[in-house]
Design a protein around this motif. Structure first.
Motif, PDB file in Angstrom:
ATOM      1  N   PRO A   1       0.814  -1.224   0.000  1.00  0.00           N
ATOM      2  CA  PRO A   1       0.000   0.000   0.000  1.00  0.00           C
ATOM      3  C   PRO A   1       0.844   1.269   0.000  1.00  0.00           C
ATOM      4  O   PRO A   1       0.437   2.272  -0.586  1.00  0.00           O
ATOM      5  CB  PRO A   1      -0.847  -0.104   1.269  1.00  0.00           C
ATOM      6  CG  PRO A   1      -0.314  -1.235   2.046  1.00  0.00           C
ATOM      7  CD  PRO A   1       0.496  -2.099   1.137  1.00  0.00           C
ATOM      8  N   HIS A   2       1.998   1.246   0.660  1.00  0.00           N
ATOM      9  CA  HIS A   2       2.788   2.479   0.752  1.00  0.00           C
ATOM     10  C   HIS A   2       3.588   2.741  -0.515  1.00  0.00           C
ATOM     11  O   HIS A   2       3.801   3.888  -0.892  1.00  0.00           O
ATOM     12  CB  HIS A   2       3.671   2.444   1.997  1.00  0.00           C
ATOM     13  CG  HIS A   2       2.840   2.278   3.226  1.00  0.00           C
ATOM     14  ND1 HIS A   2       2.113   3.314   3.761  1.00  0.00           N
ATOM     15  CD2 HIS A   2       2.534   1.175   3.958  1.00  0.00           C
ATOM     16  CE1 HIS A   2       1.415   2.854   4.798  1.00  0.00           C
ATOM     17  NE2 HIS A   2       1.652   1.564   4.931  1.00  0.00           N
ATOM     18  N   LYS A   3       4.026   1.663  -1.183  1.00  0.00           N
ATOM     19  CA  LYS A   3       4.805   1.830  -2.408  1.00  0.00           C
ATOM     20  C   LYS A   3       3.901   1.940  -3.631  1.00  0.00           C
ATOM     21  O   LYS A   3       3.935   2.909  -4.369  1.00  0.00           O
ATOM     22  CB  LYS A   3       5.738   0.612  -2.572  1.00  0.00           C
ATOM     23  CG  LYS A   3       7.193   1.015  -2.582  1.00  0.00           C
ATOM     24  CD  LYS A   3       8.213  -0.089  -2.718  1.00  0.00           C
ATOM     25  CE  LYS A   3       7.880  -1.188  -3.705  1.00  0.00           C
ATOM     26  NZ  LYS A   3       8.148  -2.525  -3.158  1.00  0.00           N
TER      27      LYS A   3
ATOM     28  N   MET B   1      -2.592   6.764  -0.021  1.00  0.00           N
ATOM     29  CA  MET B   1      -2.230   7.090   1.368  1.00  0.00           C
ATOM     30  C   MET B   1      -1.970   8.599   1.499  1.00  0.00           C
ATOM     31  O   MET B   1      -2.369   9.217   2.479  1.00  0.00           O
ATOM     32  CB  MET B   1      -0.982   6.297   1.816  1.00  0.00           C
ATOM     33  CG  MET B   1      -1.100   4.784   1.614  1.00  0.00           C
ATOM     34  SD  MET B   1      -2.571   4.073   2.436  1.00  0.00           S
ATOM     35  CE  MET B   1      -3.157   2.940   1.195  1.00  0.00           C
ATOM     36  N   SER B   2      -1.326   9.196   0.485  1.00  0.00           N
ATOM     37  CA  SER B   2      -1.095  10.654   0.526  1.00  0.00           C
ATOM     38  C   SER B   2      -2.415  11.403   0.433  1.00  0.00           C
ATOM     39  O   SER B   2      -2.583  12.437   1.079  1.00  0.00           O
ATOM     40  CB  SER B   2      -0.238  11.123  -0.650  1.00  0.00           C
ATOM     41  OG  SER B   2       0.916  10.392  -0.715  1.00  0.00           O
ATOM     42  N   ALA B   3      -3.352  10.894  -0.384  1.00  0.00           N
ATOM     43  CA  ALA B   3      -4.664  11.558  -0.476  1.00  0.00           C
ATOM     44  C   ALA B   3      -5.335  11.541   0.892  1.00  0.00           C
ATOM     45  O   ALA B   3      -5.875  12.555   1.342  1.00  0.00           O
ATOM     46  CB  ALA B   3      -5.538  10.869  -1.524  1.00  0.00           C
ATOM     47  N   VAL B   4      -5.269  10.401   1.604  1.00  0.00           N
ATOM     48  CA  VAL B   4      -5.895  10.314   2.937  1.00  0.00           C
ATOM     49  C   VAL B   4      -5.281  11.356   3.875  1.00  0.00           C
ATOM     50  O   VAL B   4      -6.006  12.112   4.537  1.00  0.00           O
ATOM     51  CB  VAL B   4      -5.753   8.890   3.543  1.00  0.00           C
ATOM     52  CG1 VAL B   4      -6.191   8.873   5.010  1.00  0.00           C
ATOM     53  CG2 VAL B   4      -6.565   7.883   2.737  1.00  0.00           C
TER      54      VAL B   4
ATOM     55  N   ASN C   1      -5.780  -1.366   5.963  1.00  0.00           N
ATOM     56  CA  ASN C   1      -4.978  -1.032   7.153  1.00  0.00           C
ATOM     57  C   ASN C   1      -4.093   0.178   6.877  1.00  0.00           C
ATOM     58  O   ASN C   1      -3.920   1.029   7.748  1.00  0.00           O
ATOM     59  CB  ASN C   1      -4.159  -2.237   7.614  1.00  0.00           C
ATOM     60  CG  ASN C   1      -5.020  -3.238   8.375  1.00  0.00           C
ATOM     61  OD1 ASN C   1      -6.075  -2.868   8.911  1.00  0.00           O
ATOM     62  ND2 ASN C   1      -4.582  -4.483   8.424  1.00  0.00           N
ATOM     63  N   GLY C   2      -3.567   0.279   5.670  1.00  0.00           N
ATOM     64  CA  GLY C   2      -2.776   1.455   5.286  1.00  0.00           C
ATOM     65  C   GLY C   2      -3.621   2.721   5.392  1.00  0.00           C
ATOM     66  O   GLY C   2      -3.173   3.743   5.919  1.00  0.00           O
TER      67      GLY C   2
END
Ligand code: 1CP
Length: 354
Positions: A118-120, A126-129, A195-196
């Motif tokens: 999820p992070h890569k 994740m940045s949008a969240v 979870n991310g």
């Protein structure tokens, strides 16, 4: 951590007392809003809106700025980000639904699919969240989401939207082992993706099992519900001292008791259910979300108001209900009618709460 100024939505999901019934709309950021259409033109296309955190934040905020009644925001993204991150090459033809450059048809295709990090691989989500959380600054909770494994599999195997899921069902019955391998990889991907989103700051998550109701009862248990149960048991349910509720949205499935036992805090229902009856069947286990037919929004505000009143009366007194549409708001809806709907929910629901 930022304290929420309006936590009605979370309180209703946990069946805690509320002053009025909280409300939000599936697809509340979308083509019925002229400001959304303008942002999409500026971004170039739909995927550019999703992949640029500033644009995703801008369109997430649009319905909240227009309608002060909204009790929740939903991350602007799409369920098909996961198959895209698995390498299928998602794109949208204007005026048509989603398409994939690479379609999944053999067990070798499935074996080759990676589980996205999820992070890569989904770092833009994740940045949008985190960008949206910063912008919301505690105004309302933010909902994160994912498709269910079965719903994602239908798009991955058909290569587009489908009415009858011909290829996906042929694979399910011809080669159940291959289908299970695909669903297992998707369940792992969805768990780490949600979870991310939770670690990045969403306050609740919703799993869209949009096409589960198209399966037979036996196939539903084995190929949809079992994987959602796995996902729910693997989710982070408490983060930074707050509980993170899980909503399971189902469409057209008759198996409410089975779904209510899968471990979610709430069930999202389409408009074909009688809400009062659903409450009698599963209301002691889960909160309910829904369920006005989105087509009611084509009618005049008085008719919308009376339908809202009917649904509130059907649920009856007390907490445990989040008002929503039974499916996404459609592009042809007049934004004034959406406003009349949201106002009616708050105005007419006060009498059902102490
Ligand atoms: O042209 C455009 O601007 C794209 C239209 C659009 C939008 C606004 C798509 C394409 N996706 C979205 C956003 C979206 N999709 C959200 C954002 C948050 C919100 O609710 O405001 C969410 C939660 C989704 C989820 C989604 N996408 C689902 C599950 C929910 C549902 O509606 O059943 C599904 C099945 C999709 C796939 C999808 N994305 C877009 C389209 C046109 C489709 C196909 C739908 C189909 O097969 O009928």
């Amino acid at each position: 951590m930022i304290n929420l100024k309006n936590d009605r939505f979370l309180r209703a999901l946990f069946k805690q007392p509320v002053d009025v019934t909280p409300v939000w709309m599936m697809r509340q950021a979308g083509r019925y809003l002229p400001e959304y259409r303008a942002s999409r033109t500026n971004a170039g296309d739909f995927m550019s809106l999703c992949m640029n955190p500033e644009f995703a934040c801008e369109v997430t905020m649009q319905p909240l700025d227009r309608y002060p009644q909204l009790d929740a925001a939903i991350l602007f993204s799409d369920i098909l980000t996961i198959p895209d991150a698995m390498g299928q090459g998602l794109y949208f033809e204007t005026g048509e639904g989603p398409r994939f450059k690479k379609v999944i048809s053999t067990i070798a295709d499935i074996e080759a699919l990676p589980i996205p990090d999820p992070h890569k691989d989904l770092g833009y989500v994740m940045s949008a969240v985190s960008t949206i959380c910063r912008e919301l600054n505690g105004r309302v909770p933010l909902i994160g989401f994912s498709g269910s494994p079965w719903t994602l599999a239908t798009y991955m195997v058909e290569g587009s939207s489908s009415k009858d899921f011909r290829k996906t069902k042929a694979m399910l019955y011809d080669n159940p082992q291959a289908m299970h391998l695909l669903l297992d990889k998707l369940a792992q991907s969805v768990t780490s993706y949600l979870n991310g989103q939770i670690i990045a700051g969403v306050h609740a998550v919703q799993i869209f099992d949009t096409w589960g109701g198209n399966l037979s009862a036996a196939a539903y248990q084995e190929f949809s519900l079992a994987y959602m149960r796995n996902i729910i048991s693997g989710l982070v349910r408490e983060h930074e001292g707050r509980k993170v509720p899980v909503i399971m949205f189902t469409k057209g499935s008759l198996w409410l008791e089975g779904i209510a036992n899968a471990g979610a805090d709430a069930l999202g229902l389409d408009w074909t259910y009688d809400l009062g009856e659903a409450r009698r069947r599963v209301g002691s286990q889960v909160a309910l979300q829904g369920n006005m037919d989105p087509s009611v929004l084509y009618a005049k505000p008085e008719a919308i108001r009376s339908e809202v009143g009917r649904i509130l009366a059907s649920y009856g007194k007390g907490s445990g209900h989040v008002f929503n549409l039974g499916h996404g708001i459609t592009p042809e809806v007049n934004p004034e009618h959406a406003g009349a709907f949201l106002r009616a929910v708050h105005e007419l629901s006060a009498q059902y709460h102490e």
